[in-house]
Design an enzyme around this catalytic site. Sequence first.
Site, PDB file in Angstrom:
ATOM      1  N   ARG A 230     -12.184  -8.723   6.569  1.00  0.00           N
ATOM      2  CA  ARG A 230     -13.493  -9.371   6.598  1.00  0.00           C
ATOM      3  C   ARG A 230     -14.639  -8.411   6.939  1.00  0.00           C
ATOM      4  NH1 ARG A 230     -14.111 -12.990  11.804  1.00  0.00           N
ATOM      5  NH2 ARG A 230     -13.761 -11.446  13.394  1.00  0.00           N
TER       6      ARG A 230
ATOM      7  N   ARG B   6     -20.487  -1.581   2.223  1.00  0.00           N
ATOM      8  CA  ARG B   6     -21.629  -1.715   1.310  1.00  0.00           C
ATOM      9  C   ARG B   6     -22.126  -0.370   0.849  1.00  0.00           C
ATOM     10  NH1 ARG B   6     -24.499  -4.872   5.357  1.00  0.00           N
ATOM     11  NH2 ARG B   6     -23.537  -6.920   5.221  1.00  0.00           N
TER      12      ARG B   6
ATOM     13  N   ARG C  14      -4.692 -12.479  22.870  1.00  0.00           N
ATOM     14  CA  ARG C  14      -5.243 -11.260  23.424  1.00  0.00           C
ATOM     15  C   ARG C  14      -6.321 -11.710  24.398  1.00  0.00           C
ATOM     16  NH1 ARG C  14      -3.376  -6.391  24.182  1.00  0.00           N
ATOM     17  NH2 ARG C  14      -5.080  -4.926  24.156  1.00  0.00           N
TER      18      ARG C  14
ATOM     19  N   ARG D 162     -16.581  -2.152  23.817  1.00  0.00           N
ATOM     20  CA  ARG D 162     -18.013  -2.162  23.501  1.00  0.00           C
ATOM     21  C   ARG D 162     -18.856  -2.459  24.732  1.00  0.00           C
ATOM     22  NH1 ARG D 162     -17.629  -7.326  19.297  1.00  0.00           N
ATOM     23  NH2 ARG D 162     -16.494  -8.694  20.702  1.00  0.00           N
TER      24      ARG D 162
ATOM     25  N   GLU E 101     -16.891  -4.504  27.736  1.00  0.00           N
ATOM     26  CA  GLU E 101     -15.824  -5.430  27.330  1.00  0.00           C
ATOM     27  C   GLU E 101     -14.509  -4.666  27.175  1.00  0.00           C
ATOM     28  OE1 GLU E 101     -17.105  -8.209  24.283  1.00  0.00           O
ATOM     29  OE2 GLU E 101     -15.120  -8.096  23.375  1.00  0.00           O
TER      30      GLU E 101
ATOM     31  N   TYR F 175      -8.436 -18.480  14.937  1.00  0.00           N
ATOM     32  CA  TYR F 175      -9.678 -17.762  15.206  1.00  0.00           C
ATOM     33  C   TYR F 175     -10.795 -18.408  14.387  1.00  0.00           C
ATOM     34  CZ  TYR F 175     -13.232 -14.493  16.260  1.00  0.00           C
ATOM     35  OH  TYR F 175     -14.410 -13.963  16.722  1.00  0.00           O
TER      36      TYR F 175
ATOM     37  N   ASP G 241     -14.901 -18.938  13.883  1.00  0.00           N
ATOM     38  CA  ASP G 241     -16.284 -18.631  14.229  1.00  0.00           C
ATOM     39  C   ASP G 241     -16.981 -19.952  14.566  1.00  0.00           C
ATOM     40  OD1 ASP G 241     -16.579 -15.886  14.187  1.00  0.00           O
ATOM     41  OD2 ASP G 241     -16.858 -15.796  12.020  1.00  0.00           O
TER      42      ASP G 241
HETATM   43  P1  FAD Z   1     -13.840 -23.342  23.592  1.00  0.00           P
HETATM   44  O1  FAD Z   1     -15.237 -22.858  23.575  1.00  0.00           O
HETATM   45  O2  FAD Z   1     -12.807 -22.461  24.143  1.00  0.00           O
HETATM   46  O3  FAD Z   1     -13.812 -24.733  24.391  1.00  0.00           O
HETATM   47  C1  FAD Z   1     -12.625 -25.321  24.872  1.00  0.00           C
HETATM   48  C2  FAD Z   1     -12.925 -25.938  26.232  1.00  0.00           C
HETATM   49  O4  FAD Z   1     -11.784 -26.701  26.638  1.00  0.00           O
HETATM   50  C3  FAD Z   1     -13.172 -24.895  27.317  1.00  0.00           C
HETATM   51  O5  FAD Z   1     -14.416 -25.120  27.938  1.00  0.00           O
HETATM   52  C4  FAD Z   1     -12.006 -25.108  28.293  1.00  0.00           C
HETATM   53  O6  FAD Z   1     -12.361 -24.897  29.653  1.00  0.00           O
HETATM   54  C5  FAD Z   1     -11.643 -26.561  28.034  1.00  0.00           C
HETATM   55  N1  FAD Z   1     -10.254 -26.885  28.402  1.00  0.00           N
HETATM   56  C6  FAD Z   1      -9.132 -26.249  28.014  1.00  0.00           C
HETATM   57  N2  FAD Z   1      -8.043 -26.839  28.560  1.00  0.00           N
HETATM   58  C7  FAD Z   1      -8.510 -27.877  29.319  1.00  0.00           C
HETATM   59  C8  FAD Z   1      -7.879 -28.833  30.144  1.00  0.00           C
HETATM   60  N3  FAD Z   1      -6.546 -28.871  30.328  1.00  0.00           N
HETATM   61  N4  FAD Z   1      -8.652 -29.743  30.797  1.00  0.00           N
HETATM   62  C9  FAD Z   1     -10.025 -29.715  30.665  1.00  0.00           C
HETATM   63  N5  FAD Z   1     -10.661 -28.821  29.878  1.00  0.00           N
HETATM   64  C10 FAD Z   1      -9.920 -27.907  29.219  1.00  0.00           C
HETATM   65  N6  FAD Z   1     -18.138 -16.944  16.877  1.00  0.00           N
HETATM   66  C11 FAD Z   1     -19.232 -16.702  16.124  1.00  0.00           C
HETATM   67  O7  FAD Z   1     -19.564 -17.490  15.231  1.00  0.00           O
HETATM   68  N7  FAD Z   1     -20.000 -15.579  16.347  1.00  0.00           N
HETATM   69  C12 FAD Z   1     -19.708 -14.678  17.316  1.00  0.00           C
HETATM   70  O8  FAD Z   1     -20.418 -13.681  17.483  1.00  0.00           O
HETATM   71  C13 FAD Z   1     -18.546 -14.906  18.115  1.00  0.00           C
HETATM   72  N8  FAD Z   1     -18.213 -14.037  19.075  1.00  0.00           N
HETATM   73  C14 FAD Z   1     -17.091 -14.258  19.801  1.00  0.00           C
HETATM   74  C15 FAD Z   1     -16.763 -13.314  20.769  1.00  0.00           C
HETATM   75  C16 FAD Z   1     -15.630 -13.494  21.532  1.00  0.00           C
HETATM   76  C17 FAD Z   1     -15.284 -12.472  22.570  1.00  0.00           C
HETATM   77  C18 FAD Z   1     -14.793 -14.626  21.319  1.00  0.00           C
HETATM   78  C19 FAD Z   1     -13.536 -14.810  22.106  1.00  0.00           C
HETATM   79  C20 FAD Z   1     -15.136 -15.579  20.369  1.00  0.00           C
HETATM   80  C21 FAD Z   1     -16.278 -15.400  19.597  1.00  0.00           C
HETATM   81  N9  FAD Z   1     -16.675 -16.345  18.648  1.00  0.00           N
HETATM   82  C22 FAD Z   1     -17.781 -16.089  17.872  1.00  0.00           C
HETATM   83  C23 FAD Z   1     -15.926 -17.615  18.448  1.00  0.00           C
HETATM   84  C24 FAD Z   1     -16.468 -18.789  19.317  1.00  0.00           C
HETATM   85  O9  FAD Z   1     -16.346 -18.451  20.675  1.00  0.00           O
HETATM   86  C25 FAD Z   1     -15.679 -20.066  18.994  1.00  0.00           C
HETATM   87  O10 FAD Z   1     -15.875 -20.428  17.639  1.00  0.00           O
HETATM   88  C26 FAD Z   1     -16.035 -21.304  19.848  1.00  0.00           C
HETATM   89  O11 FAD Z   1     -16.289 -20.997  21.184  1.00  0.00           O
HETATM   90  C27 FAD Z   1     -14.903 -22.306  19.764  1.00  0.00           C
HETATM   91  O12 FAD Z   1     -15.221 -23.507  20.408  1.00  0.00           O
HETATM   92  P2  FAD Z   1     -14.061 -24.494  20.903  1.00  0.00           P
HETATM   93  O13 FAD Z   1     -14.744 -25.737  21.350  1.00  0.00           O
HETATM   94  O14 FAD Z   1     -13.007 -24.599  19.876  1.00  0.00           O
HETATM   95  O15 FAD Z   1     -13.356 -23.738  22.131  1.00  0.00           O
HETATM   96  N1  UDP Z   2     -13.379  -2.795  13.747  1.00  0.00           N
HETATM   97  C1  UDP Z   2     -13.273  -1.423  13.831  1.00  0.00           C
HETATM   98  N2  UDP Z   2     -14.316  -0.696  14.339  1.00  0.00           N
HETATM   99  C2  UDP Z   2     -15.451  -1.295  14.771  1.00  0.00           C
HETATM  100  C3  UDP Z   2     -15.567  -2.694  14.677  1.00  0.00           C
HETATM  101  C4  UDP Z   2     -14.511  -3.425  14.168  1.00  0.00           C
HETATM  102  O1  UDP Z   2     -12.264  -0.864  13.467  1.00  0.00           O
HETATM  103  O2  UDP Z   2     -16.366  -0.578  15.244  1.00  0.00           O
HETATM  104  C5  UDP Z   2     -12.214  -3.557  13.230  1.00  0.00           C
HETATM  105  C6  UDP Z   2     -11.219  -3.908  14.340  1.00  0.00           C
HETATM  106  O3  UDP Z   2      -9.925  -3.826  13.786  1.00  0.00           O
HETATM  107  C7  UDP Z   2     -11.562  -5.341  14.679  1.00  0.00           C
HETATM  108  C8  UDP Z   2     -11.933  -5.893  13.296  1.00  0.00           C
HETATM  109  O4  UDP Z   2     -12.602  -4.783  12.654  1.00  0.00           O
HETATM  110  O5  UDP Z   2     -10.468  -6.031  15.243  1.00  0.00           O
HETATM  111  C9  UDP Z   2     -12.862  -7.103  13.327  1.00  0.00           C
HETATM  112  O6  UDP Z   2     -14.004  -6.772  14.058  1.00  0.00           O
HETATM  113  P1  UDP Z   2     -15.196  -7.767  14.332  1.00  0.00           P
HETATM  114  O7  UDP Z   2     -16.215  -7.034  15.134  1.00  0.00           O
HETATM  115  O8  UDP Z   2     -15.602  -8.359  13.047  1.00  0.00           O
HETATM  116  O9  UDP Z   2     -14.508  -8.910  15.151  1.00  0.00           O
HETATM  117  P2  UDP Z   2     -14.704  -9.497  16.616  1.00  0.00           P
HETATM  118  O10 UDP Z   2     -13.678  -8.818  17.432  1.00  0.00           O
HETATM  119  O11 UDP Z   2     -16.086  -9.208  17.096  1.00  0.00           O
HETATM  120  O12 UDP Z   2     -14.455 -10.932  16.397  1.00  0.00           O
END
Ligand code: FAD
Ligand code: UDP
Length: 368
Positions: free
Chosen positions: A173, A177, A250, A281, A301, A349, A351
Amino acid sequence: MHTKYDFLIVGAGLYGAVFAHEAKKAGKTCLIIDKRNHIGGNVYTEKVEDIQVHRYGAHIFHTSSKEIWQYVNQFAEFNRYTNSPIANYKGELYNLPFNMNTFNKMWGVNTPQEAKQKIEQQRRDSYVENPRTLEEQAINLVGRDIYEKLIRGYTEKQWGRPCHELPAFIIRRLPVRFTYDNNYFNDPYQGIPIGGYTAMVEKMIEGIEVQLDTDYLADKAYWDSKADRIVYTGPIDAYFDYTFGVLAYRSLNFDTELLDTDNYQGNAVVNYTDLETPYTRIIEHKHFELGTQPRTIITREYSVEWKLGDEPYYPINDEQNSKLYDQYKQLAEAEPHVIFGGRLGEYKYYDMDKVIAAALQRAHEVLT
Ligand code: FAD
Ligand code: UDP
């Protein structure tokens, strides 16, 4: 508190909040509970020194769906932030995603044709017909120099495994470019909600009862008695008491610091792509909101091995875990009064835009 609700929503993340919003709109009563002490799940932001801090990692909203973009804009106004991360390899800086700026810095090439020739030359030696590993996929895509400097170290830190053992799909993904365009995403809609994600989620669940610091699984029978139907967004294996075993994730550690300078790194996201720097990062939160505050907050992070009890972040969608998930999914299908949703409930996973779309779809099916 009512004695009985139409829906008990476990989890105040995006999935739970969107579902609850739709249910209320359809005239249903809902109670939301979350085991954390705040709403928003992983998109939670908290204001410190007038800066919105992304507590669970950087969140940039982007989508190709006009419908989802219009949906979220009901709850927040979005700024014009465009994600353009910088990669730092041992002090050398490169633009991401891989584009003409990256190729120019790496090889001194100026035109798309020169860049394509350079990549072609590099991959001639190691081209693999059907790439299966991430290493093969990366070299096919951008050649060995970029793989060595910008992919290998970052990926091995991120996933804790060598690139020749990782599946190719992880980097499929990542855009490549042949234009001078540093926008990380191809989507037409992108931005950060002004005032933070927490305020956006607050607006979604306006008028709905919420109880925080409440673990559903600690007293499941009691909470089940509170509603006819449950929306469960926690880990699916935990719901079934890990009957078939534990799904792997992870995890991440965040190290956040307030600094007495107004601008630490000049960009919201800088990736450290060498293997030696222990973090993957550094996020400088104020730049997500184009901020001009006098001080700054940064977060390093670290990607870490996950064990039961740690915060689950990235599902490991390998063959073994996917099979295990399928077993849990079968159990879930035998509980029609429970809706399993979101990144933990569906072990996927997602978004943000995709999780919102999934919740809307499910709400539509259940409520009409
Ligand atoms: P969550 O946000 O995890 O909500 C689940 C909730 O359930 C939590 O609050 C938890 O406490 C609660 N819960 C769990 N078990 C229980 C229980 N037994 N009792 C009561 N409550 C409970 N997406 C993007 O589009 N752009 C980004 O840039 C992006 N960056 C990300 C970066 C990171 C590091 C990560 C990990 C994810 C990222 N995402 C991003 C994805 C985004 O975080 C998710 O799409 C979104 O948060 C998912 O929402 P959810 O409601 O499924 O889960
Ligand atoms: N990646 C990489 N170098 C970078 C950024 C990303 O090799 O500087 C690779 C890495 O394998 C990572 C994947 O691209 O797991 C997806 O990265 P992205 O930033 O899109 O995902 P995020 O971890 O932010 O969800």
